[in-house]
Design a protein around this motif. Structure first.
Motif, short mmCIF file in Angstrom:
data_model
loop_
_atom_site.label_atom_id
_atom_site.label_comp_id
_atom_site.label_asym_id
_atom_site.label_seq_id
_atom_site.Cartn_x
_atom_site.Cartn_y
_atom_site.Cartn_z
N UNK A 187 72.45 17.86 9.36
CA UNK A 187 72.18 18.48 10.66
C UNK A 187 72.50 19.96 10.70
N UNK A 188 72.56 20.60 9.55
CA UNK A 188 72.90 22.03 9.47
C UNK A 188 71.95 22.84 10.35
N UNK A 189 72.45 23.55 11.35
CA UNK A 189 71.57 24.29 12.27
C UNK A 189 70.83 25.44 11.60
N UNK A 190 71.24 25.82 10.40
CA UNK A 190 70.57 26.91 9.71
C UNK A 190 69.25 26.48 9.07
N UNK A 191 69.02 25.15 9.01
CA UNK A 191 67.88 24.62 8.26
C UNK A 191 66.97 23.81 9.18
N UNK A 192 65.67 24.14 9.18
CA UNK A 192 64.66 23.37 9.88
C UNK A 192 63.89 22.52 8.88
N UNK A 193 63.51 21.31 9.29
CA UNK A 193 62.90 20.35 8.36
C UNK A 193 61.66 19.75 9.01
N UNK A 194 60.48 20.02 8.43
CA UNK A 194 59.23 19.40 8.88
C UNK A 194 58.83 18.32 7.90
N UNK A 195 58.65 17.10 8.41
CA UNK A 195 58.32 15.96 7.57
C UNK A 195 56.81 15.75 7.51
N UNK A 196 56.39 14.71 6.75
CA UNK A 196 54.96 14.42 6.60
C UNK A 196 54.34 14.05 7.94
N UNK A 197 55.07 13.32 8.78
CA UNK A 197 54.59 12.97 10.11
C UNK A 197 55.23 13.90 11.12
N UNK A 198 54.51 14.15 12.22
CA UNK A 198 55.02 15.10 13.21
C UNK A 198 56.15 14.52 14.06
N UNK A 199 56.22 13.19 14.18
CA UNK A 199 57.28 12.50 14.93
C UNK A 199 57.40 13.02 16.37
N UNK A 200 56.26 13.37 16.98
CA UNK A 200 56.26 13.70 18.40
C UNK A 200 56.42 12.41 19.21
N UNK A 201 57.12 12.49 20.30
CA UNK A 201 57.40 11.32 21.13
C UNK A 201 56.33 11.17 22.21
N UNK A 202 55.63 10.02 22.22
CA UNK A 202 54.49 9.83 23.09
C UNK A 202 54.87 9.84 24.57
N UNK A 203 56.10 9.43 24.88
CA UNK A 203 56.51 9.38 26.28
C UNK A 203 56.97 10.74 26.82
N UNK A 204 56.90 11.77 25.97
CA UNK A 204 57.23 13.12 26.41
C UNK A 204 55.98 13.99 26.30
N UNK A 205 55.85 14.95 27.20
CA UNK A 205 54.75 15.91 27.12
C UNK A 205 54.96 16.82 25.91
N UNK A 206 53.93 17.60 25.58
CA UNK A 206 54.06 18.54 24.46
C UNK A 206 55.19 19.53 24.74
N UNK A 207 55.29 20.03 25.96
CA UNK A 207 56.38 20.95 26.29
C UNK A 207 57.74 20.27 26.11
N UNK A 208 57.85 19.02 26.57
CA UNK A 208 59.11 18.30 26.43
C UNK A 208 59.42 18.00 24.97
N UNK A 209 58.38 17.84 24.15
CA UNK A 209 58.60 17.62 22.72
C UNK A 209 59.09 18.88 22.03
N UNK A 210 58.48 20.03 22.35
CA UNK A 210 58.89 21.24 21.63
C UNK A 210 60.27 21.74 22.07
N UNK A 211 60.73 21.31 23.23
CA UNK A 211 62.07 21.70 23.69
C UNK A 211 63.13 20.65 23.35
N UNK A 212 62.72 19.57 22.67
CA UNK A 212 63.64 18.46 22.43
C UNK A 212 64.88 18.88 21.63
#
Length: 255
Positions: free
Chosen positions: A75-100
């Motif tokens: 969980x090191x805050x210095x490192x961002x990790x993008x996986x093969x799947x986007x793992x966006x949550x369907x019950x949240x809007x796009x705005x709510x996903x990007x602010x998660x």
């Protein structure tokens, strides 16, 4: 210039009741500030394992991994990790996903929310802020996943085949978009991919791994002679084919 990331003599094996499976063996390389590295190698050679070690999800059995002289932690805050799947949550809007991520870290500050607004507008998602992930194309979902990652202001971005689920045309366009975004943001990154063309078009250097247990077979510096290089323009460079053949020949030894 001092490296941002130092990988020194790193080895790892997986242990089960059936025995030991060596995954990585004595890997050594650096990542410089602002640099984009791509990692290619045979299937199952441990490329994703390498990223999990870098971000602290796994611990090396031998060797050291240092980011600005400190060992990365889970969980090191210095490192961002993008996986093969986007793992966006369907019950949240796009705005709510990007602010998660900011919500989880309790960092929903005015400055960071303004940064998200800027990225939504710049990368064509502002009109879809209230949409659900299922209403977006695969490329738009990946842009949303990238914004979610960049919103946390990581110092290093890890990309584990983030375009692999996209069709070829979308893959080219999204990789070009993300390449431009990372260049604009000045983010150093490490991309794991099976696609040699993708590696050459996006990276400053390509690290070629052997079959498992993976070692560094070769590191190829990419110089396409372009002044304003983008992933798409890179594919049209005269030297592109030569780099492709060189890396293909090296990889073909391990098939």
């Amino acid at each position: 210039m001092k490296p941002l990331l130092e990988i020194r003599d790193v080895s790892l094996s997986y242990h089960t009741s059936a025995g030991e499976t060596p995954a990585l063996s004595h890997l050594t390389f650096d990542l410089m500030p602002g640099e984009f590295l791509a990692v290619v190698g045979p299937s199952g050679c441990g490329k994703s394992t390498l990223l999990n070690l870098i971000c602290g999800l796994l611990s090396a059995e031998e060797g050291t991994i240092l980011m600005n002289d400190t060992v990365p932690s889970p969980g090191d805050p210095r490192i961002g990790y993008m996986l093969q799947k986007d793992h966006l949550l369907e019950w949240r809007t796009i705005y709510q996903n990007v602010t998660l991520g900011l919500e989880i870290r309790r960092e929903l500050t005015h400055a960071k929310l303004e940064y998200i607004e800027e990225m939504l507008c710049t990368y064509g998602l502002d009109k879809f802020r209230n949409a659900r992930p299922s209403q977006l194309s695969g490329g738009m979902r990946q842009r949303a996943a990238l914004i979610r990652t960049l919103a946390l202001k990581p110092e290093l971005l890890l990309l584990d085949e983030p375009f692999s689920a996209l069709d070829y045309q979308t893959r080219l366009n999204v990789s070009d978009d993300i390449g431009r975004i990372l260049k604009k943001e000045g983010k150093p990154a490490i991309l794991v991919t099976h696609d040699i063309s993708e590696a050459i078009s996006m990276a400053d250097r390509v690290i070629i791994l052997t079959k498992r247990p993976a070692t560094v077979a070769r590191i190829v510096t990419i110089d396409l002679g372009l002044t304003d290089r983008t992933p798409l323009s890179s594919r049209n460079a005269p030297q592109f084919k030569s780099y492709f053949n060189l890396i293909w020949k090296e990889l073909n030894q391990y098939v």
